[in-house]
Design an enzyme around this catalytic site. Sequence first.
Site, PDB file in Angstrom:
ATOM      1  N   SER A 300       0.815  -1.213   0.000  1.00  0.00           N
ATOM      2  CA  SER A 300       0.000   0.000   0.000  1.00  0.00           C
ATOM      3  C   SER A 300       0.852   1.269   0.000  1.00  0.00           C
ATOM      4  O   SER A 300       1.600   1.517  -0.937  1.00  0.00           O
ATOM      5  CB  SER A 300      -0.958  -0.037   1.191  1.00  0.00           C
ATOM      6  OG  SER A 300      -1.967   0.929   1.072  1.00  0.00           O
ATOM      7  N   ASP A 311      10.677   4.669  -9.936  1.00  0.00           N
ATOM      8  CA  ASP A 311      10.306   5.250 -11.229  1.00  0.00           C
ATOM      9  C   ASP A 311      11.178   6.448 -11.589  1.00  0.00           C
ATOM     10  O   ASP A 311      11.512   6.662 -12.763  1.00  0.00           O
ATOM     11  CB  ASP A 311       8.844   5.710 -11.209  1.00  0.00           C
ATOM     12  CG  ASP A 311       7.866   4.580 -11.487  1.00  0.00           C
ATOM     13  OD1 ASP A 311       8.252   3.409 -11.320  1.00  0.00           O
ATOM     14  OD2 ASP A 311       6.719   4.871 -11.861  1.00  0.00           O
ATOM     15  N   LYS A 325      -0.713  -4.073  -3.202  1.00  0.00           N
ATOM     16  CA  LYS A 325      -1.981  -3.427  -2.812  1.00  0.00           C
ATOM     17  C   LYS A 325      -1.954  -1.993  -3.333  1.00  0.00           C
ATOM     18  O   LYS A 325      -1.245  -1.147  -2.784  1.00  0.00           O
ATOM     19  CB  LYS A 325      -2.171  -3.433  -1.302  1.00  0.00           C
ATOM     20  CG  LYS A 325      -3.467  -2.737  -0.868  1.00  0.00           C
ATOM     21  CD  LYS A 325      -3.586  -2.672   0.642  1.00  0.00           C
ATOM     22  CE  LYS A 325      -4.878  -1.973   1.063  1.00  0.00           C
ATOM     23  NZ  LYS A 325      -4.918  -0.532   0.714  1.00  0.00           N
TER      24      LYS A 325
END
Length: 534
Positions: A300, A311, A325
């Site tokens: 999460s 990224d 999640k």
Amino acid sequence: MYNLRLAMAGALIMVLGMYFGSKMNDNSGLRSAFDFPFNFRKSDKLEEIMELIEERYVDSIDFARLERNALEEILKHLDPHSSYIPASEFKRMNAKLKGRFDGIGVEFRMMNDTVLAVTVERDGPAEQAGIRPGDKIITVDGTTVSGEGMTNGSIVNLIRGPEGTSVRLEVKRYKTPDILEFDVKRGKIPINSVEVSFMLNEETGYIKVNRFAASTHSEFVLAAGELKDLGMINMVLDLRNNGGGYLSQAIALADEFLTRRQLIVYTEGYNYPKEEYFATSNGLFEEGKLVVLINEGTASASEVLSGALQDLDRATLIGRRSFGKGLVQRQTTFPDGSALRLTIARYYTPLGRSIQKPYSQGTDVYFQELSRRLERGELYSLDSMEAAFPDSLKVVTAAGKVLYGGGGILPDIFVPVDTVGVTAFYRELYANDVVYDFTYRYIDRQMASLSAYESLDDFAASFSLADSSFARLVSLAAEEEVRAPEPEVSASEALLKNQVKALIARRFWGYAGFYKVTLTRDEAINQALQVISE
């Protein structure tokens, strides 16, 4: 009964209104669902059914139980993370996320039917009253808590209470013949989400974050500031087994590592338009090498943080694939103290990766997915882990790093589960509390020599468990009828010696001591230090 029926009706009406509202693209219905009371004409049938049950059903009805069963049945047809939380459970869960509870600040463990104070919160009510780690609690407000029949839950209920009230403890202390009495005034006890922070070497700091609670960002800023004062240039951020929490706190932490206007995460749902979150200026650690540790327990909000840093080529991720999640829940509380957490959107990383793993086969299959990773060897093999991601979900970073979406975050460097020394003998020792029992007996016998260490660093560098002491651990195992085949004892010896040392360090220096010792055998830490040195 009438009030209970109304509460139940309101809860069910709200859930059904959200469900059908989303199906019919009724945005106004969804918005109104977050204010109590609720009014959904489509649910008149449900309220009528409930009235009929109350007025005509053949037997008496436990409406609270019926309410919970009905809500859970509805929600399980949505997604794995939309959930109804009863009042008692919600209060406990909320305490963890709010970062505090009412108590005295003692972590205890049942050892041989005795309540042993394992750690005592620094400057907390218990320490201020005189309680020390290693004290054995005999009674709580006159109730004997030693002996068979006492559970952890019952002891917690006796010790905890509203802030400002007092509790009397009778304590047996090592080498003190008399029973000691302490009146402890309960207070607000912090539940730290930054579990530990210390220097791994002269230039590299280590910070472990175990959840994203209301105070996580402020705790992190404090810890990172202290480590920078000690010379930290590089950082290892440990998010292993961090199950998430408040998205806002994860975004705030990401902001400390990223430069102004870099996209951190965006969310989007059927009834919620795309919303983007960007870094601001003046991050605390925008420069310096950064390694983030993740594993299958990283979920999460912690996946949002690690995914953004990966990224944007800001960090190297080391470990194993995260949980997967990527659903956003919004919480609604009811007058009776219960709550609903309803999924309203999905998280996406800056490059557009969805963190969420599939759940189309149902909730049971979804939560068994971690077991399937183990069965197919993903926790031990890089090839098995990479096979879980199709090429269609591939993205490429600005630096040319290939990443995948669709089911958790893949690390840049894979570290398998460490099973060295984990034998049947080792598992049985822990199942029977033998390691803890031996360690606290050892501390009692060696208190004078252990207290002579000037610092944690001194202890970590100098202490080692003697072979003769390890032999006593094996003898204690035999007394507890734990089988100890020689090959297994030899295979587990180094690991057990390290863990006894870590438990001793925890007794004197808290969790900083525990992690300082255990991380010396941690391959992910070794890999992190290697990456930083390159």
